[in-house]
Motif scaffolding. Sequence first.
Motif, PDB file in Angstrom:
ATOM      1  N   LYS A   1       0.858  -1.184   0.000  1.00 54.36           N
ATOM      2  CA  LYS A   1       0.000   0.000   0.000  1.00 54.36           C
ATOM      3  C   LYS A   1       0.897   1.238   0.000  1.00 54.36           C
ATOM      4  O   LYS A   1       2.096   1.152   0.266  1.00 54.36           O
ATOM      5  N   TYR A   2       0.275   2.388  -0.273  1.00 55.83           N
ATOM      6  CA  TYR A   2       1.018   3.633  -0.448  1.00 55.83           C
ATOM      7  C   TYR A   2       0.367   4.766   0.338  1.00 55.83           C
ATOM      8  O   TYR A   2      -0.846   4.772   0.529  1.00 55.83           O
ATOM      9  N   THR A   3       1.205   5.742   0.735  1.00 60.34           N
ATOM     10  CA  THR A   3       0.703   6.909   1.456  1.00 60.34           C
ATOM     11  C   THR A   3       0.727   8.131   0.539  1.00 60.34           C
ATOM     12  O   THR A   3       1.477   8.160  -0.441  1.00 60.34           O
TER      13      THR A   3
ATOM     14  N   HIS B   1       4.177   9.486  -0.128  1.00 66.06           N
ATOM     15  CA  HIS B   1       5.035   8.684  -1.010  1.00 66.06           C
ATOM     16  C   HIS B   1       5.918   7.671  -0.282  1.00 66.06           C
ATOM     17  O   HIS B   1       7.044   7.410  -0.698  1.00 66.06           O
TER      18      HIS B   1
ATOM     19  N   TRP C   1       5.879   3.559   0.818  1.00 66.53           N
ATOM     20  CA  TRP C   1       5.203   2.285   0.556  1.00 66.53           C
ATOM     21  C   TRP C   1       5.350   1.430   1.802  1.00 66.53           C
ATOM     22  O   TRP C   1       6.297   1.579   2.565  1.00 66.53           O
TER      23      TRP C   1
ATOM     24  N   THR D   1       8.718   5.558  -2.279  1.00 69.76           N
ATOM     25  CA  THR D   1       8.272   5.103  -3.588  1.00 69.76           C
ATOM     26  C   THR D   1       9.220   5.528  -4.706  1.00 69.76           C
ATOM     27  O   THR D   1      10.066   6.408  -4.528  1.00 69.76           O
TER      28      THR D   1
ATOM     29  N   MET E   1      -3.657   3.627   0.141  1.00 70.12           N
ATOM     30  CA  MET E   1      -3.918   3.445  -1.293  1.00 70.12           C
ATOM     31  C   MET E   1      -3.275   2.167  -1.831  1.00 70.12           C
ATOM     32  O   MET E   1      -2.146   1.849  -1.472  1.00 70.12           O
TER      33      MET E   1
ATOM     34  N   GLU F   1      -1.997   0.150  -5.452  1.00 75.10           N
ATOM     35  CA  GLU F   1      -1.183   0.618  -6.589  1.00 75.10           C
ATOM     36  C   GLU F   1      -1.963   1.482  -7.585  1.00 75.10           C
ATOM     37  O   GLU F   1      -1.527   2.588  -7.910  1.00 75.10           O
TER      38      GLU F   1
ATOM     39  N   TYR G   1      -2.776   4.825  -6.006  1.00 74.29           N
ATOM     40  CA  TYR G   1      -1.567   5.635  -5.819  1.00 74.29           C
ATOM     41  C   TYR G   1      -1.122   6.242  -7.147  1.00 74.29           C
ATOM     42  O   TYR G   1      -0.777   7.422  -7.210  1.00 74.29           O
TER      43      TYR G   1
END
Length: 125
Positions: A4-6, A9, A11, A25, A112, A114, A117
């Motif tokens: 998942k991603y913030t 930026h 991961w 990221t 988020m 992929e 994001y």
Amino acid sequence: MTVKYTPEHEWIQLEDHESAVVGITLHAQDALGDVVFVELPEVGRVYKKGEVAGVVESVKAAADVYMPISGEVTEVNEELRKDPALANKDPMGKGWFFTMLIQDMAEFDVLMDEPDYQKFVKENS
């Protein structure tokens, strides 16, 4: 492995139901340029989601690394400390920043995926 991603930026990759690996990221390292220094978090310290857990410096700028979810740092990437360029060469692999024990899986679940994001990056570039 679920990643998942913030919005900041980072991961976070789930290793199992209680631990995860965290890094920056590809987009973040592209924006920063050549990474020359990293400040990694303190092992054993518990951070809240959104708290600054480290710093990454490049030839262009410095940026904070935020805790993507609440938890305890269990290990830092000593290879990254020795060779900060790993954050550029392999940000989603050998350039990881730290591992952690997760305190609240609900925080992970709202990050988020992929496609979301990538849409976020495109809309905010």
